[in-house]
Design an enzyme around this catalytic site. Sequence first.
Site, PDB file in Angstrom:
ATOM      1  N   TYR A  13     -29.770  17.712 -60.935  1.00  0.00           N
ATOM      2  CA  TYR A  13     -28.383  17.257 -60.771  1.00  0.00           C
ATOM      3  C   TYR A  13     -28.333  16.305 -59.574  1.00  0.00           C
ATOM      4  O   TYR A  13     -27.627  16.508 -58.587  1.00  0.00           O
ATOM      5  CB  TYR A  13     -27.407  18.430 -60.621  1.00  0.00           C
ATOM      6  N   GLY A  57     -28.401  11.808 -52.037  1.00  0.00           N
ATOM      7  CA  GLY A  57     -29.194  12.554 -51.045  1.00  0.00           C
ATOM      8  C   GLY A  57     -30.622  12.734 -51.556  1.00  0.00           C
ATOM      9  O   GLY A  57     -31.595  12.451 -50.864  1.00  0.00           O
ATOM     10  N   HIS A  58     -30.734  13.191 -52.810  1.00  0.00           N
ATOM     11  CA  HIS A  58     -32.068  13.335 -53.412  1.00  0.00           C
ATOM     12  C   HIS A  58     -32.776  11.978 -53.471  1.00  0.00           C
ATOM     13  O   HIS A  58     -33.973  11.885 -53.190  1.00  0.00           O
ATOM     14  CB  HIS A  58     -31.957  13.865 -54.853  1.00  0.00           C
ATOM     15  N   LYS A 101     -30.232  18.221 -44.686  1.00  0.00           N
ATOM     16  CA  LYS A 101     -29.045  18.936 -45.185  1.00  0.00           C
ATOM     17  C   LYS A 101     -29.312  20.442 -45.225  1.00  0.00           C
ATOM     18  O   LYS A 101     -28.469  21.247 -44.851  1.00  0.00           O
ATOM     19  CB  LYS A 101     -28.715  18.394 -46.580  1.00  0.00           C
ATOM     20  N   ASP A 102     -30.523  20.815 -45.710  1.00  0.00           N
ATOM     21  CA  ASP A 102     -30.908  22.228 -45.747  1.00  0.00           C
ATOM     22  C   ASP A 102     -31.812  22.483 -44.541  1.00  0.00           C
ATOM     23  O   ASP A 102     -33.029  22.654 -44.668  1.00  0.00           O
ATOM     24  CB  ASP A 102     -31.614  22.534 -47.063  1.00  0.00           C
ATOM     25  N   MET A 153     -23.490  15.241 -49.196  1.00  0.00           N
ATOM     26  CA  MET A 153     -23.713  15.292 -50.648  1.00  0.00           C
ATOM     27  C   MET A 153     -24.412  16.589 -51.024  1.00  0.00           C
ATOM     28  O   MET A 153     -25.304  17.051 -50.309  1.00  0.00           O
ATOM     29  CB  MET A 153     -24.556  14.107 -51.091  1.00  0.00           C
ATOM     30  N   SER A 154     -23.992  17.163 -52.132  1.00  0.00           N
ATOM     31  CA  SER A 154     -24.591  18.398 -52.625  1.00  0.00           C
ATOM     32  C   SER A 154     -24.315  18.484 -54.125  1.00  0.00           C
ATOM     33  O   SER A 154     -23.237  18.089 -54.590  1.00  0.00           O
ATOM     34  CB  SER A 154     -23.957  19.603 -51.933  1.00  0.00           C
TER      35      SER A 154
HETATM   36  P1  AMP Z   1     -31.675  20.759 -53.984  1.00  0.00           P
HETATM   37  O1  AMP Z   1     -31.770  20.052 -55.308  1.00  0.00           O
HETATM   38  O2  AMP Z   1     -30.293  21.056 -53.552  1.00  0.00           O
HETATM   39  O3  AMP Z   1     -32.634  21.925 -53.872  1.00  0.00           O
HETATM   40  O4  AMP Z   1     -32.201  19.705 -52.913  1.00  0.00           O
HETATM   41  C1  AMP Z   1     -33.464  19.116 -53.032  1.00  0.00           C
HETATM   42  C2  AMP Z   1     -33.789  18.397 -51.767  1.00  0.00           C
HETATM   43  O5  AMP Z   1     -32.813  17.387 -51.513  1.00  0.00           O
HETATM   44  C3  AMP Z   1     -33.799  19.317 -50.539  1.00  0.00           C
HETATM   45  O6  AMP Z   1     -34.869  18.949 -49.680  1.00  0.00           O
HETATM   46  C4  AMP Z   1     -32.464  19.021 -49.909  1.00  0.00           C
HETATM   47  O7  AMP Z   1     -32.435  19.253 -48.510  1.00  0.00           O
HETATM   48  C5  AMP Z   1     -32.321  17.547 -50.204  1.00  0.00           C
HETATM   49  N1  AMP Z   1     -30.906  17.152 -50.123  1.00  0.00           N
HETATM   50  C6  AMP Z   1     -29.864  17.715 -50.791  1.00  0.00           C
HETATM   51  N2  AMP Z   1     -28.696  17.143 -50.422  1.00  0.00           N
HETATM   52  C7  AMP Z   1     -29.012  16.214 -49.490  1.00  0.00           C
HETATM   53  C8  AMP Z   1     -28.236  15.295 -48.711  1.00  0.00           C
HETATM   54  N3  AMP Z   1     -26.919  15.225 -48.801  1.00  0.00           N
HETATM   55  N4  AMP Z   1     -28.898  14.496 -47.837  1.00  0.00           N
HETATM   56  C9  AMP Z   1     -30.252  14.570 -47.719  1.00  0.00           C
HETATM   57  N5  AMP Z   1     -31.019  15.405 -48.437  1.00  0.00           N
HETATM   58  C10 AMP Z   1     -30.419  16.219 -49.298  1.00  0.00           C
END
Ligand code: AMP
Length: 282
Positions: A32, A36-37, A150-151, A185-186
């Site tokens: 999704y 950010g990704h 972010k995390d 972003m999330s």
């Molecule tokens: P996730 O799909 O939420 O597990 O995130 C995958 C990767 O993308 C992780 O390393 C997150 O920290 C990074 N990520 C998610 N949102 C952001 C954001 N807004 N800015 C930078 N990195 C992000």
Amino acid sequence: MRIFKEIKTIQNWCKEQKLQGKSIGLVPTMGYLHDGHLSLVREAKKHCDIVVVSIFVNPIQFGAGEDFEVYPRDFERDTGLLEEEKVDAVFAPSNNEMYNPDSSTFVEVTGEITGKLCGASRPGHFRGVTTVCTKLFNICLPDKAFFGQKDAQQVMVLEKMVRELNFPLDIIRVPIVREADGLAMSSRNVYLDPEARQQALILNEALSEAEEAIKNGERDTARLKNKLREIIASSPLAEIDYAEIYDAYDLADVEKADRKIIMALAVRFGKTRLIDNRLVEV
Ligand code: AMP
């Protein structure tokens, strides 16, 4: 762009790339995808010859009653975006491919770094993260793996694991990407209704005000935490899970903001739990 669903096939492909002398950058995600990704992907492209993005909603990092079942998924859209970024390979395994029904091996970082913040609110979460990342590192053989600030706690835990277990790779941190109005972003932002989406801006605002206070000389972390909590509480829909300040390296307690600190927030808006953070160095 190659799309792999099987561990053996991508592992062999990654071995071949390495034999050809190519460096591999891995970007683990749960899909999704948003900007950010994509900023992680762009950073990986700068550092490495080959970029592999994994898309896997990892069941073992979700607790009972969390949003594993309803976590947003859109594989077609994700692969379209990654194709545009000229990613070399996507690894998108099924749950059965990643975990045998009798899987019983886990990797766990213990201590303060996983005992606080999301580690306290989401028991077992980081064990799920470190286990899946260990598997992804063994499968994709990256020279560098890219994670978002972010995390923040996740990347700290992974850095510690890589250091202490001597994984032959570097963890690269990428700054938080925000919407134009400041919301981090999330993938979970899609859960927010318009009112909650508006009120969620309070996270970034609270962090900015507390950062400003530090820049203006406030050092007392108890007062700074109160400030964060008061500002967030001004949003009627916000329910604070935590608003804390710790040492930015190991999450040790700090009474004074006289070193590099992290201000970390987790706040619920209805059923949606958002996190945000800010690193501040005086
Ligand atoms: P996730 O799909 O939420 O597990 O995130 C995958 C990767 O993308 C992780 O390393 C997150 O920290 C990074 N990520 C998610 N949102 C952001 C954001 N807004 N800015 C930078 N990195 C992000």
